[in-house]
Design a protein around this motif. Structure first.
Motif, PDB file in Angstrom:
ATOM      1  N   LEU A 265      -4.860 -15.543   5.711  1.00  4.00           N
ATOM      2  CA  LEU A 265      -3.732 -15.431   4.792  1.00  4.00           C
ATOM      3  C   LEU A 265      -3.991 -14.295   3.793  1.00  4.00           C
ATOM      4  CD1 LEU A 265      -1.817 -16.640   2.291  1.00  4.00           C
ATOM      5  CD2 LEU A 265      -1.119 -17.033   4.649  1.00  4.00           C
ATOM      6  N   THR A 269      -4.254 -13.437  -4.892  1.00  4.61           N
ATOM      7  CA  THR A 269      -5.448 -13.444  -5.728  1.00  4.61           C
ATOM      8  C   THR A 269      -6.515 -12.541  -5.120  1.00  4.61           C
ATOM      9  OG1 THR A 269      -4.903 -15.777  -6.046  1.00  4.61           O
ATOM     10  CG2 THR A 269      -6.945 -14.994  -7.041  1.00  4.61           C
ATOM     11  N   ARG A 270      -6.684 -12.630  -3.795  1.00  4.75           N
ATOM     12  CA  ARG A 270      -7.638 -11.772  -3.083  1.00  4.75           C
ATOM     13  C   ARG A 270      -7.345 -10.311  -3.376  1.00  4.75           C
ATOM     14  NH1 ARG A 270      -7.526  -8.710   1.398  1.00  4.75           N
ATOM     15  NH2 ARG A 270      -9.347  -8.646   2.788  1.00  4.75           N
TER      16      ARG A 270
HETATM   17  C1  LIG Z   1      -1.996 -19.668  -0.253  1.00  3.27           C
HETATM   18  C2  LIG Z   1      -3.248 -19.467   0.510  1.00  3.27           C
HETATM   19  C3  LIG Z   1      -4.305 -18.658   0.050  1.00  3.27           C
HETATM   20  C4  LIG Z   1      -4.344 -18.043  -1.324  1.00  3.27           C
HETATM   21  O1  LIG Z   1      -3.291 -17.155  -1.542  1.00  3.27           O
HETATM   22  P1  LIG Z   1      -2.897 -16.785  -3.045  1.00  3.27           P
HETATM   23  O2  LIG Z   1      -1.734 -15.879  -2.857  1.00  3.27           O
HETATM   24  O3  LIG Z   1      -4.053 -16.112  -3.650  1.00  3.27           O
HETATM   25  O4  LIG Z   1      -2.555 -18.055  -3.720  1.00  3.27           O
HETATM   26  C5  LIG Z   1      -5.395 -18.463   0.882  1.00  3.27           C
HETATM   27  N1  LIG Z   1      -5.467 -19.049   2.083  1.00  3.27           N
HETATM   28  C6  LIG Z   1      -4.483 -19.843   2.562  1.00  3.27           C
HETATM   29  C7  LIG Z   1      -4.636 -20.449   3.901  1.00  3.27           C
HETATM   30  C8  LIG Z   1      -3.349 -20.072   1.792  1.00  3.27           C
HETATM   31  O5  LIG Z   1      -2.387 -20.875   2.274  1.00  3.27           O
END
Ligand SMILES: *Cc1c(COP(=O)(O)O)cnc(C)c1O
Length: 365
Positions: A265, A269-270
């Motif tokens: 995904l 934040t990443r």
């Molecule tokens: C939502 C999510 C994230 C984190 O995404 P952000 O946009 O940083 O909230 C990471 N991995 C998965 C599987 C997610 O569903």
């Protein structure tokens, strides 16, 4: 059909809002995802009419035909972002256009209609407009915003639905870590995968979460709070946690994170952490990382910190990796310096305590 050049949300106010007294009680101890504001945003879509009937309505149960496609074939996507109350009372959100773009990408993968970015952001703005009182103001609390889309055509044939509905609900959320950032242990899943090549790993869809629950249970049973998934083909490369991306920090200060592979995904934040790190002059390597590199690095001291990240926790320090027949790390170790610094930098921007040099914040109310 309504034109959305200037999105207009019809507002139908709740006749039974939660009393101010009860709401205050909830906001003093909201937890996470337990309570919801008085209203929700809704927009309908049909193949013939497109998006129509944008409205703010009282929060309440949905009426779904038992044959609605989402209930059978899981044609569903969602997003998660936050509303932050700043010191002066104003309410802001963080990079919502990235969530809107990801929602469109998820929609494409699940054969759902694309919701235009402006409509996505306006739906959030309209909901916060009526339910601003639900955004708490204590430090590190927020409103958690949950947009989602379901296929709701009554038809058991297997094909993309010709009707869909989009909603946004709002839930007050307490400080994720309570007092201080306690590091967590992570369970390495070797029996299960989260996503494979060509699968739905890059889409934010409920199905990915449904399949992560059993490995998550295994993690909990082994005293870990989260599960780490490896790539589905070789079971060798780090992918991510059930709902968070992962970073390793080398002792020279370099950040390592798995490259976006099609099955990971794209975390907002990443991406933000990578940009902040670059701004600090840190090196960031986005590449394939083997589980052995993590284990050997922690054992040799070359990997000095590990953290997970996502909207809910922002940054979650990890001090221990456990798997079938092995452990690595130190359960007593406190959160690392770089982990804490990145958490502070990001939350300071989000809560308006630091200058927003990247133009990430958007005012909602
Ligand atoms: C939502 C999510 C994230 C984190 O995404 P952000 O946009 O940083 O909230 C990471 N991995 C998965 C599987 C997610 O569903």
């Amino acid at each position: 059909m309504t034109s959305f050049a200037q999105p207009q949300f019809k507002i139908i106010s709740s006749t039974h809002p939660v009393s101010a007294e009860k709401r205050t009680e909830i906001l003093n101890n909201p937890g996470f995802g337990k309570y919801f504001s008085d209203h929700m945003a809704a927009i309908d879509w049909t193949r013939d009419e497109g998006w129509h009937d944008a409205r703010i309505v009282p929060y309440g149960p949905l009426q779904l035909d038992p044959a609605a496609s989402v209930l059978h074939y899981a044609q569903e996507i969602f997003e998660g972002l936050k509303a932050y109350r700043h010191q002066d009372g104003s309410i802001w959100t963080f990079r919502p256009e990235m969530n809107a773009a990801r929602f469109q990408h998820s929609a494409d993968r699940l054969a759902l209609p694309q919701l235009p970015t402006q409509l996505f952001i306006e739906s959030i703005r309209a909901l916060i407009g009526v339910d601003a009182a639900w955004i708490p103001s204590q430090p590190d609390t927020c409103g958690y915003i949950r947009p989602f889309m379901i296929a709701n055509e009554s038809f058991l044939g297997v094909r993309p639905a010709q009707r869909a509905a989009y909603y946004v609900i709002l839930s007050p959320a307490g400080s994720y870590f309570g007092k201080g950032m306690a590091p967590v242990s992570i369970w390495l899943s070797t029996d299960y995968s989260r996503a494979g090549r060509g699968g739905t790993g890059e889409a934010k869809c409920g199905g990915n979460y449904a399949s992560s629950l059993v490995p998550q249970q295994e993690a909990t049973a082994n005293g870990c709070s989260q599960v780490l998934f490896l790539d589905a083909e070789e079971h060798k490369y780090l992918e991510e946690l059930g709902g968070m991306n992962i970073f390793l920090v080398r002792k020279d200060g370099t950040l390592l994170t798995p490259q976006l592979s099609g099955s990971i995904l794209r975390g907002v934040t990443r991406d933000s952490i990578i940009q902040l790190a670059h701004g600090l002059g840190m090196k960031v390597e986005e590449r394939r990382i083997t589980i052995d590199e993590w284990r050997d690095g922690v054992n040799s001291g070359d990997i000095s910190e590990v953290f997970a990240c996502g909207t809910a926790a922002v940054v979650a320090p990890v001090n221990m990796l456990k798997g079938k027949g092995f452990t690595c790390g130190d359960e007593q170790a406190p959160a690392g310096k770089i982990t804490l610094a990145l958490h502070k930098m990001l939350t300071d921007i989000q809560y308006g305590r630091a200058q927003d040099k990247h133009g990430w914040m958007q005012r909602l109310a």
